[in-house]
Design a protein around this motif. Structure first.
Motif, PDB file in Angstrom:
ATOM      1  N   ILE A 179      -4.989   5.242  -7.001  1.00  0.00           N
ATOM      2  CA  ILE A 179      -4.881   5.864  -8.321  1.00  0.00           C
ATOM      3  C   ILE A 179      -6.276   5.898  -8.930  1.00  0.00           C
ATOM      4  CG2 ILE A 179      -3.850   5.690 -10.625  1.00  0.00           C
ATOM      5  CD1 ILE A 179      -1.537   4.106  -9.274  1.00  0.00           C
ATOM      6  N   ASP A 180      -6.705   7.088  -9.284  1.00  0.00           N
ATOM      7  CA  ASP A 180      -8.021   7.295  -9.892  1.00  0.00           C
ATOM      8  C   ASP A 180      -9.127   6.666  -9.044  1.00  0.00           C
ATOM      9  OD1 ASP A 180      -9.625   8.472 -11.825  1.00  0.00           O
ATOM     10  OD2 ASP A 180      -9.604   6.705 -13.122  1.00  0.00           O
ATOM     11  N   GLY A 181      -8.988   6.806  -7.717  1.00  0.00           N
ATOM     12  CA  GLY A 181     -10.015   6.327  -6.803  1.00  0.00           C
ATOM     13  C   GLY A 181      -9.961   4.837  -6.488  1.00  0.00           C
ATOM     14  N   GLU A 182      -9.037   4.109  -7.090  1.00  0.00           N
ATOM     15  CA  GLU A 182      -8.899   2.674  -6.852  1.00  0.00           C
ATOM     16  C   GLU A 182      -7.625   2.415  -6.053  1.00  0.00           C
ATOM     17  OE1 GLU A 182     -11.092   0.336  -7.939  1.00  0.00           O
ATOM     18  OE2 GLU A 182     -12.339   1.798  -8.972  1.00  0.00           O
ATOM     19  N   THR A 183      -7.653   1.416  -5.184  1.00  0.00           N
ATOM     20  CA  THR A 183      -6.474   1.058  -4.399  1.00  0.00           C
ATOM     21  C   THR A 183      -5.748  -0.095  -5.079  1.00  0.00           C
ATOM     22  OG1 THR A 183      -7.549   1.754  -2.363  1.00  0.00           O
ATOM     23  CG2 THR A 183      -5.654   0.305  -2.138  1.00  0.00           C
ATOM     24  N   TYR A 184      -4.442   0.052  -5.214  1.00  0.00           N
ATOM     25  CA  TYR A 184      -3.597  -0.961  -5.841  1.00  0.00           C
ATOM     26  C   TYR A 184      -2.464  -1.320  -4.884  1.00  0.00           C
ATOM     27  CZ  TYR A 184      -5.911   0.505 -10.132  1.00  0.00           C
ATOM     28  OH  TYR A 184      -6.844   0.801 -11.082  1.00  0.00           O
ATOM     29  N   THR A 185      -2.077  -2.583  -4.878  1.00  0.00           N
ATOM     30  CA  THR A 185      -0.883  -3.009  -4.166  1.00  0.00           C
ATOM     31  C   THR A 185       0.183  -3.248  -5.212  1.00  0.00           C
ATOM     32  OG1 THR A 185      -2.163  -4.045  -2.400  1.00  0.00           O
ATOM     33  CG2 THR A 185       0.129  -4.728  -2.626  1.00  0.00           C
ATOM     34  N   ILE A 186       1.252  -2.482  -5.122  1.00  0.00           N
ATOM     35  CA  ILE A 186       2.351  -2.558  -6.081  1.00  0.00           C
ATOM     36  C   ILE A 186       3.506  -3.270  -5.391  1.00  0.00           C
ATOM     37  CG2 ILE A 186       3.930  -1.224  -7.516  1.00  0.00           C
ATOM     38  CD1 ILE A 186       1.797   1.061  -7.345  1.00  0.00           C
ATOM     39  N   VAL A 187       4.072  -4.249  -6.057  1.00  0.00           N
ATOM     40  CA  VAL A 187       5.202  -4.990  -5.518  1.00  0.00           C
ATOM     41  C   VAL A 187       6.413  -4.690  -6.383  1.00  0.00           C
ATOM     42  CG1 VAL A 187       6.138  -7.272  -4.972  1.00  0.00           C
ATOM     43  CG2 VAL A 187       3.689  -6.816  -4.678  1.00  0.00           C
ATOM     44  N   GLY A 188       7.510  -4.249  -5.735  1.00  0.00           N
ATOM     45  CA  GLY A 188       8.718  -3.944  -6.481  1.00  0.00           C
ATOM     46  C   GLY A 188       9.885  -3.704  -5.549  1.00  0.00           C
ATOM     47  N   SER A 189      11.029  -3.465  -6.137  1.00  0.00           N
ATOM     48  CA  SER A 189      12.254  -3.292  -5.347  1.00  0.00           C
ATOM     49  C   SER A 189      12.615  -1.827  -5.119  1.00  0.00           C
ATOM     50  CB  SER A 189      13.424  -3.994  -6.050  1.00  0.00           C
ATOM     51  OG  SER A 189      13.596  -3.452  -7.351  1.00  0.00           O
ATOM     52  N   LYS A 190      11.877  -0.929  -5.700  1.00  0.00           N
ATOM     53  CA  LYS A 190      12.172   0.497  -5.544  1.00  0.00           C
ATOM     54  C   LYS A 190      11.777   0.972  -4.150  1.00  0.00           C
ATOM     55  CE  LYS A 190      13.358   1.134  -9.868  1.00  0.00           C
ATOM     56  NZ  LYS A 190      14.713   1.197 -10.256  1.00  0.00           N
ATOM     57  N   PRO A 191      12.436   2.028  -3.670  1.00  0.00           N
ATOM     58  CA  PRO A 191      12.080   2.581  -2.356  1.00  0.00           C
ATOM     59  C   PRO A 191      10.634   3.111  -2.337  1.00  0.00           C
ATOM     60  CG  PRO A 191      14.145   3.524  -3.146  1.00  0.00           C
ATOM     61  CD  PRO A 191      13.566   2.726  -4.267  1.00  0.00           C
ATOM     62  N   GLN A 192      10.063   3.177  -1.145  1.00  0.00           N
ATOM     63  CA  GLN A 192       8.682   3.633  -0.990  1.00  0.00           C
ATOM     64  C   GLN A 192       8.491   5.042  -1.555  1.00  0.00           C
ATOM     65  OE1 GLN A 192       6.916   2.967   2.826  1.00  0.00           O
ATOM     66  NE2 GLN A 192       5.259   4.414   2.448  1.00  0.00           N
ATOM     67  N   LYS A 193       9.449   5.932  -1.333  1.00  0.00           N
ATOM     68  CA  LYS A 193       9.332   7.309  -1.828  1.00  0.00           C
ATOM     69  C   LYS A 193       9.218   7.320  -3.358  1.00  0.00           C
ATOM     70  CE  LYS A 193       9.333  11.776  -1.572  1.00  0.00           C
ATOM     71  NZ  LYS A 193       8.111  12.460  -1.192  1.00  0.00           N
ATOM     72  N   THR A 229       9.934 -12.390  -2.706  1.00  0.00           N
ATOM     73  CA  THR A 229      11.348 -12.429  -3.046  1.00  0.00           C
ATOM     74  C   THR A 229      12.115 -11.366  -2.274  1.00  0.00           C
ATOM     75  OG1 THR A 229      10.703 -13.110  -5.266  1.00  0.00           O
ATOM     76  CG2 THR A 229      12.956 -12.386  -4.990  1.00  0.00           C
ATOM     77  N   GLU A 230      13.364 -11.705  -1.932  1.00  0.00           N
ATOM     78  CA  GLU A 230      14.198 -10.768  -1.177  1.00  0.00           C
ATOM     79  C   GLU A 230      14.338  -9.447  -1.932  1.00  0.00           C
ATOM     80  OE1 GLU A 230      18.782 -10.607   0.304  1.00  0.00           O
ATOM     81  OE2 GLU A 230      17.780 -12.551   0.336  1.00  0.00           O
ATOM     82  N   GLY A 231      14.228  -8.346  -1.209  1.00  0.00           N
ATOM     83  CA  GLY A 231      14.352  -7.033  -1.822  1.00  0.00           C
ATOM     84  C   GLY A 231      13.055  -6.474  -2.371  1.00  0.00           C
ATOM     85  N   LYS A 232      12.008  -7.268  -2.406  1.00  0.00           N
ATOM     86  CA  LYS A 232      10.717  -6.803  -2.907  1.00  0.00           C
ATOM     87  C   LYS A 232       9.933  -6.174  -1.765  1.00  0.00           C
ATOM     88  CE  LYS A 232      11.023  -8.495  -7.100  1.00  0.00           C
ATOM     89  NZ  LYS A 232      10.874  -7.772  -8.322  1.00  0.00           N
ATOM     90  N   ARG A 233       9.244  -5.112  -2.096  1.00  0.00           N
ATOM     91  CA  ARG A 233       8.420  -4.410  -1.103  1.00  0.00           C
ATOM     92  C   ARG A 233       7.002  -4.270  -1.639  1.00  0.00           C
ATOM     93  NH1 ARG A 233      13.100  -1.000  -1.734  1.00  0.00           N
ATOM     94  NH2 ARG A 233      14.447  -1.217   0.060  1.00  0.00           N
ATOM     95  N   ARG A 234       6.069  -4.166  -0.730  1.00  0.00           N
ATOM     96  CA  ARG A 234       4.670  -3.902  -1.101  1.00  0.00           C
ATOM     97  C   ARG A 234       4.376  -2.440  -0.820  1.00  0.00           C
ATOM     98  NH1 ARG A 234       1.031  -7.997  -1.760  1.00  0.00           N
ATOM     99  NH2 ARG A 234       1.886 -10.085  -1.484  1.00  0.00           N
ATOM    100  N   GLN A 248       5.789   6.209  -4.301  1.00  0.00           N
ATOM    101  CA  GLN A 248       4.831   7.268  -3.984  1.00  0.00           C
ATOM    102  C   GLN A 248       4.820   8.316  -5.094  1.00  0.00           C
ATOM    103  OE1 GLN A 248       5.597   9.263  -0.272  1.00  0.00           O
ATOM    104  NE2 GLN A 248       3.986  10.760  -0.596  1.00  0.00           N
ATOM    105  N   VAL A 249       5.992   8.727  -5.534  1.00  0.00           N
ATOM    106  CA  VAL A 249       6.078   9.726  -6.608  1.00  0.00           C
ATOM    107  C   VAL A 249       5.486   9.170  -7.901  1.00  0.00           C
ATOM    108  CG1 VAL A 249       7.680  11.041  -8.059  1.00  0.00           C
ATOM    109  CG2 VAL A 249       8.033  10.953  -5.589  1.00  0.00           C
ATOM    110  N   VAL A 250       5.782   7.915  -8.206  1.00  0.00           N
ATOM    111  CA  VAL A 250       5.233   7.295  -9.417  1.00  0.00           C
ATOM    112  C   VAL A 250       3.715   7.253  -9.354  1.00  0.00           C
ATOM    113  CG1 VAL A 250       5.052   5.115 -10.700  1.00  0.00           C
ATOM    114  CG2 VAL A 250       7.296   5.935  -9.948  1.00  0.00           C
TER     115      VAL A 250
END
Length: 86
Positions: free
Chosen positions: A12-26, A2-7, A29-31
């Motif tokens: 986190i805790d040694g596991e890799t996750y792909t998070i999809v959302g509209s928030k900026p990368q920074k 969807t437009e505006g969505k980023r990967r 990263q902080v989250v």
């Protein structure tokens, strides 16, 4: 996607996750760093708990903080309304 969505890939805790959302990368990263830090703190404090139980405790803490902040925000809005009426 969807437009505006980023990967965003997060570890986190040694596991890799792909998070999809509209928030900026920074923001993401902080989250993800905050979640990782809090899980590591819980790991130190609760040596006998597995990953799932630590994740549940983290979620409970996050929702508790969110509800407290929402209550505080509502109280501040109410005070602001009162000040506007004076």
């Amino acid at each position: 996607m969807t437009e505006g969505k980023r990967r965003y890939k997060a570890t986190i805790d040694g596991e890799t996750y792909t998070i999809v959302g509209s928030k900026p990368q920074k923001h993401m990263q902080v989250v993800s760093e905050t979640v990782d830090d809090q899980l590591n703190q819980l790991k130190e404090m609760t040596k006998g708990l597995d990953k799932e139980k630590r994740a549940i405790l983290l979620a409970i803490n996050a929702v508790s903080d969110q509800l407290a902040m929402r209550k505080e925000l509502n109280e501040m809005k109410e005070k602001y309304k009162q000040l506007e009426q004076e």
